[in-house]
Design an enzyme around this catalytic site. Structure first.
Site, PDB file in Angstrom:
ATOM      1  N   ASP A 100      48.047  55.616  59.016  1.00 47.65           N
ATOM      2  CA  ASP A 100      48.099  55.738  60.465  1.00 47.65           C
ATOM      3  C   ASP A 100      49.473  56.269  60.873  1.00 47.65           C
ATOM      4  O   ASP A 100      49.673  57.474  60.926  1.00 47.65           O
ATOM      5  CB  ASP A 100      47.780  54.382  61.100  1.00 47.65           C
ATOM      6  CG  ASP A 100      47.475  54.450  62.579  1.00 47.65           C
ATOM      7  OD1 ASP A 100      47.319  55.555  63.133  1.00 47.65           O
ATOM      8  OD2 ASP A 100      47.385  53.377  63.211  1.00 47.65           O
ATOM      9  N   THR A 101      50.441  55.393  61.090  1.00 45.78           N
ATOM     10  CA  THR A 101      51.773  55.864  61.483  1.00 45.78           C
ATOM     11  C   THR A 101      52.508  56.545  60.329  1.00 45.78           C
ATOM     12  O   THR A 101      53.372  57.371  60.551  1.00 45.78           O
ATOM     13  CB  THR A 101      52.659  54.710  62.004  1.00 45.78           C
ATOM     14  OG1 THR A 101      52.915  53.807  60.927  1.00 45.78           O
ATOM     15  CG2 THR A 101      52.019  54.003  63.187  1.00 45.78           C
ATOM     16  N   ARG A 162      36.135  43.202  57.997  1.00 42.87           N
ATOM     17  CA  ARG A 162      36.319  43.932  56.738  1.00 42.87           C
ATOM     18  C   ARG A 162      35.014  44.133  55.979  1.00 42.87           C
ATOM     19  O   ARG A 162      34.867  45.074  55.221  1.00 42.87           O
ATOM     20  CB  ARG A 162      37.277  43.176  55.805  1.00 42.87           C
ATOM     21  CG  ARG A 162      38.699  43.131  56.257  1.00 42.87           C
ATOM     22  CD  ARG A 162      39.569  42.492  55.153  1.00 42.87           C
ATOM     23  NE  ARG A 162      40.864  42.087  55.641  1.00 42.87           N
ATOM     24  CZ  ARG A 162      41.891  42.899  55.819  1.00 42.87           C
ATOM     25  NH1 ARG A 162      41.771  44.176  55.558  1.00 42.87           N
ATOM     26  NH2 ARG A 162      43.041  42.444  56.274  1.00 42.87           N
TER      27      ARG A 162
END
Length: 174
Positions: A100-101, A162
């Protein structure tokens, strides 16, 4: 209750994991491979992936987090479990559920390279550049997803969701 929309089906995941396993088998033939899963999110992906890699390998885990129970990264990366295997001189394949980041993987890649590994490459189920802050090369990508908060197949929100066999984008309810 959350409202969710399927983004990647169970069948598409199985097909892509098989393709990734074949590529990794080809690329690491004759090398000393250590597959390191990033807990908790990558455990389902890693289990399926290593069964598709037709090579001798060692498997270990590392646990880091930057989200806590939020949907946004805190930016602070915490390591609560480091690897236990000797990594010097070995080829490392770091397996992640989602990039993501980019902060976590950039930090981990540097951490593992400092342990005198021969190489460190990254395999990620999902590459999502929507909030990328740190550029990180992902060597093996399962799927590119443009946006959204994702759950299922190991991906979670506050340690929930999950267990879904496919990947879903949360629409509401978080």
């Amino acid at each position: 209750m959350i409202e969710k929309e399927e983004v990647v089906s169970r069948g598409d995941i199985a097909r892509r994991v098989k393709e990734l396993g074949q590529a990794i088998t080809r690329d690491y033939s004759g090398r000393q491979l250590v597959v390191i899963g990033i807990l908790n999110g990558a455990f389902i992906f890693l289990a399926d992936l290593v069964r598709e890699i037709e090579l001798p390998m060692e498997i270990d885990f590392i646990r880091v987090s930057s989200y806590g129970s939020s949907t946004c990264s805190s930016g602070a990366i915490q390591c609560s479990k480091d690897t236990e295997l000797e990594l010097a001189g070995k080829d490392i394949l770091l397996v992640e559920d989602i990039v993501d980041t980019g902060r976590t993987l950039a930090c981990l890649k540097e951490h593992l390279a400092a342990r005198q590994s021969k190489s460190v490459r990254i395999c990620a189920l999902i590459d999502k550049k929507e909030r990328r802050e740190v550029e990180v090369a992902v060597d093996y990508v399962g799927f590119v997803v443009a946006e959204g908060f994702l759950v299922g197949y190991g991906l979670d929100h506050a340690e929930q969701h999950r267990q879904y066999p496919a990947i879903y984008k949360i629409i509401s309810g978080v």
